[in-house]
Design a protein around this motif. Structure first.
Motif, mmCIF file in Angstrom:
data_model
loop_
_atom_site.group_PDB
_atom_site.id
_atom_site.type_symbol
_atom_site.label_atom_id
_atom_site.label_comp_id
_atom_site.label_asym_id
_atom_site.label_seq_id
_atom_site.Cartn_x
_atom_site.Cartn_y
_atom_site.Cartn_z
ATOM 1 N N ALA A 100 0.831 -1.207 0.000
ATOM 2 C CA ALA A 100 0.000 0.000 0.000
ATOM 3 C C ALA A 100 0.865 1.256 0.000
ATOM 4 O O ALA A 100 0.622 2.206 -0.766
ATOM 5 C CB ALA A 100 -0.928 -0.009 1.212
ATOM 6 N N VAL A 101 1.883 1.283 0.843
ATOM 7 C CA VAL A 101 2.757 2.460 0.919
ATOM 8 C C VAL A 101 3.464 2.698 -0.408
ATOM 9 O O VAL A 101 3.539 3.830 -0.913
ATOM 10 C CB VAL A 101 3.782 2.280 2.062
ATOM 11 N N THR A 102 3.975 1.630 -1.007
ATOM 12 C CA THR A 102 4.743 1.780 -2.244
ATOM 13 C C THR A 102 3.885 2.288 -3.388
ATOM 14 O O THR A 102 4.271 3.228 -4.100
ATOM 15 C CB THR A 102 5.377 0.423 -2.630
ATOM 16 N N ILE A 103 2.716 1.702 -3.616
ATOM 17 C CA ILE A 103 1.894 2.113 -4.757
ATOM 18 C C ILE A 103 1.352 3.524 -4.550
ATOM 19 O O ILE A 103 1.212 4.291 -5.525
ATOM 20 C CB ILE A 103 0.738 1.110 -5.013
ATOM 21 N N VAL A 104 1.074 3.910 -3.314
ATOM 22 C CA VAL A 104 0.609 5.279 -3.056
ATOM 23 C C VAL A 104 1.704 6.284 -3.414
ATOM 24 O O VAL A 104 1.448 7.305 -4.072
ATOM 25 C CB VAL A 104 0.167 5.432 -1.584
ATOM 26 N N VAL A 105 2.947 6.009 -3.004
ATOM 27 C CA VAL A 105 4.047 6.929 -3.301
ATOM 28 C C VAL A 105 4.301 7.022 -4.805
ATOM 29 O O VAL A 105 4.347 8.115 -5.389
ATOM 30 C CB VAL A 105 5.333 6.481 -2.569
ATOM 31 N N LEU A 106 4.450 5.854 -5.463
ATOM 32 C CA LEU A 106 4.736 5.871 -6.900
ATOM 33 C C LEU A 106 3.578 6.460 -7.702
ATOM 34 O O LEU A 106 3.790 7.216 -8.655
ATOM 35 C CB LEU A 106 5.045 4.453 -7.392
ATOM 36 N N GLY A 107 2.346 6.129 -7.313
ATOM 37 C CA GLY A 107 1.183 6.653 -8.026
ATOM 38 C C GLY A 107 1.077 8.165 -7.898
ATOM 39 O O GLY A 107 0.758 8.865 -8.873
ATOM 40 N N ALA A 108 1.349 8.691 -6.705
ATOM 41 C CA ALA A 108 1.269 10.139 -6.502
ATOM 42 C C ALA A 108 2.339 10.858 -7.334
ATOM 43 O O ALA A 108 2.067 11.899 -7.946
ATOM 44 C CB ALA A 108 1.444 10.459 -5.017
ATOM 45 N N VAL A 109 3.544 10.303 -7.379
ATOM 46 C CA VAL A 109 4.614 10.946 -8.157
ATOM 47 C C VAL A 109 4.280 10.930 -9.642
ATOM 48 O O VAL A 109 4.449 11.931 -10.356
ATOM 49 C CB VAL A 109 5.955 10.232 -7.899
ATOM 50 N N LEU A 110 3.770 9.794 -10.143
ATOM 51 C CA LEU A 110 3.434 9.710 -11.568
ATOM 52 C C LEU A 110 2.296 10.658 -11.924
ATOM 53 O O LEU A 110 2.345 11.344 -12.954
ATOM 54 C CB LEU A 110 3.049 8.273 -11.938
ATOM 55 N N SER A 111 1.263 10.703 -11.061
ATOM 56 C CA SER A 111 0.134 11.581 -11.332
ATOM 57 C C SER A 111 0.595 13.029 -11.426
ATOM 58 O O SER A 111 0.195 13.775 -12.341
ATOM 59 C CB SER A 111 -0.915 11.429 -10.223
ATOM 60 N N ARG A 112 1.444 13.436 -10.502
ATOM 61 C CA ARG A 112 1.951 14.813 -10.519
ATOM 62 C C ARG A 112 2.813 15.055 -11.748
ATOM 63 O O ARG A 112 2.725 16.117 -12.397
ATOM 64 C CB ARG A 112 2.757 15.074 -9.244
ATOM 65 N N ALA A 113 3.636 14.069 -12.099
ATOM 66 C CA ALA A 113 4.540 14.246 -13.247
ATOM 67 C C ALA A 113 3.762 14.368 -14.553
ATOM 68 O O ALA A 113 4.073 15.211 -15.397
ATOM 69 C CB ALA A 113 5.510 13.074 -13.320
ATOM 70 N N LEU A 114 2.735 13.532 -14.726
ATOM 71 C CA LEU A 114 1.968 13.578 -15.974
ATOM 72 C C LEU A 114 1.134 14.842 -16.097
ATOM 73 O O LEU A 114 0.803 15.271 -17.200
ATOM 74 C CB LEU A 114 1.057 12.341 -16.067
ATOM 75 N N ARG A 115 0.794 15.457 -14.950
ATOM 76 C CA ARG A 115 0.008 16.688 -15.000
ATOM 77 C C ARG A 115 0.869 17.909 -15.235
ATOM 78 O O ARG A 115 0.463 18.848 -15.911
ATOM 79 C CB ARG A 115 -0.767 16.892 -13.692
ATOM 80 N N SER A 116 2.104 17.884 -14.671
ATOM 81 C CA SER A 116 2.830 19.151 -14.586
ATOM 82 C C SER A 116 4.165 19.214 -15.295
ATOM 83 O O SER A 116 4.719 20.304 -15.448
ATOM 84 C CB SER A 116 3.069 19.493 -13.100
ATOM 85 N N VAL A 117 4.724 18.072 -15.744
ATOM 86 C CA VAL A 117 6.053 18.139 -16.350
ATOM 87 C C VAL A 117 5.966 18.800 -17.712
ATOM 88 O O VAL A 117 5.225 18.358 -18.578
ATOM 89 C CB VAL A 117 6.651 16.730 -16.501
ATOM 90 N N PRO A 118 6.704 19.895 -17.941
ATOM 91 C CA PRO A 118 6.699 20.529 -19.259
ATOM 92 C C PRO A 118 7.273 19.597 -20.309
ATOM 93 O O PRO A 118 8.137 18.777 -20.023
ATOM 94 C CB PRO A 118 7.609 21.752 -19.067
#
Length: 444
Positions: free
Chosen positions: A416-434
């Motif tokens: 649970a901890v691992t997928i929450v961390v990786l999922g949050a980072v990916l979600s942020r990256a796909l929304r905001s990375v230029p």
């Protein structure tokens, strides 16, 4: 191409790779199922530990080499550069990783040999031979994956599974024919460990032309800086090593914590069988990263974040569908399937198998999220997520419950901890990375 079309394309590419992993996964289950019926609890417990440790070393530690090879080959081909220099460099790095694993294995042998392998020096030698074999096959499979030669990739994986499948069928036939096979457990385990070496030999005729000779027609390519390449493999080795340790170490730890008597061996054996049973869907998804990583890396190399988003979405939908079916099946049929696969000594309940299956579904989601982060160059976040998961896993064994209960909590909480961390980072990256940042894909 819409989501439905991409899902169909993903399923089509998965056919050859999936067939190979189906044979490999099935052979693993047959290896354990036959061992549980032919050998006594002590020998079966040692073989189950070999099975789990080989999975930590091969699909675990050396998966880092395979993924970096695939990512770099795919990226160089997308940019019109010759990928062969970087394949040779990763071969050297893989050799260094094998040397480290061999030293660590020998250093731990005073504990491994008597406590886990029940005194079998043959099985200890098998672990070393398996490590050497995976050092080579990880580079060949990464090269095939990066070039999207999925037929060759599937052949390599299927060969490894076929060797183990044949060994299991022969042992079962001899046992049913009345042959005295009770003392063959070490040889049976040795064949299991040597299977990846056979895959290397069979696919060498395809791999060697890919790395020999002058620059390919696609264009020249100088060797990559060794530092970033080694750092990427190192971070991924940490991530994969911890992920496979979390997935496989629980039965080994339970085996070590339980009393060294018949009751303890029986409890450890049935828990190991439950863990293996709950991981069936993960075996089907084991090739998912090999399939999606080249596409993700290609999208990143082409500076196309939209393509990356569109590639991730259908893969996660597939995980959700397969995960729902797996959870329902384990809740209704888990105990029954365990007795069918491992015999009447299997005593784990539907609830236990379902709890373990929930951790497996989280692991399937990671199989999609992790390569997307690697394509974006977020190696440090991938390693960091798994480090947090490992800390939670280890801390769970300090809880004041029975070893099996602690192990189940450890697997669920860490996943649970691992997928929450990786999922949050990916979600942020796909929304905001230029878009311009996607042109730089070295490990970071």
């Amino acid at each position: 191409m819409n989501t439905t079309s991409r899902l169909r394309a993903l399923l089509g590419s998965a056919a050859s790779v999936g067939a190979g992993f189906l044979v490999l996964g099935g052979a693993g289950y047959l290896f354990l199922a036959i061992a549980s019926r032919v050998f006594d609890d002590a020998d079966y417990s040692a073989l189950a530990s070999v099975y789990l440790l080989v999975n930590i070393i091969g699909p675990g530690l050396f998966a880092a080499v395979e993924q970096e090879t695939s990512r770099n080959v795919s990226t160089r081909l997308a940019r019109g550069l010759d990928p062969r220099p970087v394949v040779r460099q990763l071969g050297l790095i893989s050799g260094g990783l094998f040397a480290g694993i061999a030293v660590l294995t020998l250093a731990l042998s005073p504990v491994l040999l008597p406590e886990v392998l029940h005194g079998s020096g043959v099985l200890l030698a098998g672990l070393l031979l398996a490590s050497a074999s995976y050092a080579v096959v990880s580079v060949t499979r990464g090269n095939f994956g990066g070039r999207r030669a999925f037929g060759r990739y599937g052949t390599s994986v299927g060969t490894e599974g076929t060797v183990r499948l044949v060994a299991g069928v022969v042992l079962a036939a001899l046992a049913l024919g009345g042959a005295g096979v009770a003392g063959w457990s070490a040889g049976y385990g040795l064949v299991f460990c040597l299977a990846p070496a056979v895959a290397v030999a069979l696919t060498a005729r395809w791999f060697l032309p890919d790395v020999r000779g002058d620059a390919e027609a696609g264009g020249p390519g100088a060797p990559q800086d060794f530092g970033p390449l080694a750092r990427g493999v190192g971070l991924l080795t940490v991530a994969w090593g911890l992920s496979l340790a979390i997935a496989n170490a629980a039965p080994v730890v339970v085996n070590a914590l339980l009393p060294n008597d018949d009751a303890g061996a029986a409890t450890a054996a049935t828990f190991a069988s439950a863990v293996v049973l709950a991981r069936i869907p993960l075996f089907v998804f084991q090739g998912a990263q090999s399939l999606v990583l080249p596409s993700f890396a290609h999208a990143a190399a082409q500076s196309d974040p939209g393509a990356l988003r569109r590639a991730v979405r259908p893969a996660l939908l597939l995980v959700a569908a397969v995960g729902a079916v797996a959870l329902l099946g384990s809740a209704v049929l888990g105990h029954w399937l365990g007795r069918i696969a491992f015999g009447p000594t299997f005593t784990s309940s539907n609830m236990l198998v379902t709890a373990l299956m929930l951790g497996t579904v989280a692991g399937m989601a990671v199989q999609i999220v992790q390569p997307a982060l690697l394509a974006l160059g977020h190696h440090r976040w991938v390693a960091g997520g798994w480090v947090l998961g490992a800390v939670v896993f280890a801390a769970s064994f300090a809880l004041p419950f029975e070893p099996v209960t602690d192990a189940v909590i450890a697997q669920l909480a860490s996943a649970a901890v691992t997928i929450v961390v990786l999922g949050a980072v990916l979600s942020r990256a796909l929304r905001s990375v230029p878009q311009k940042e996607l042109t730089d894909v070295p490990a970071a």
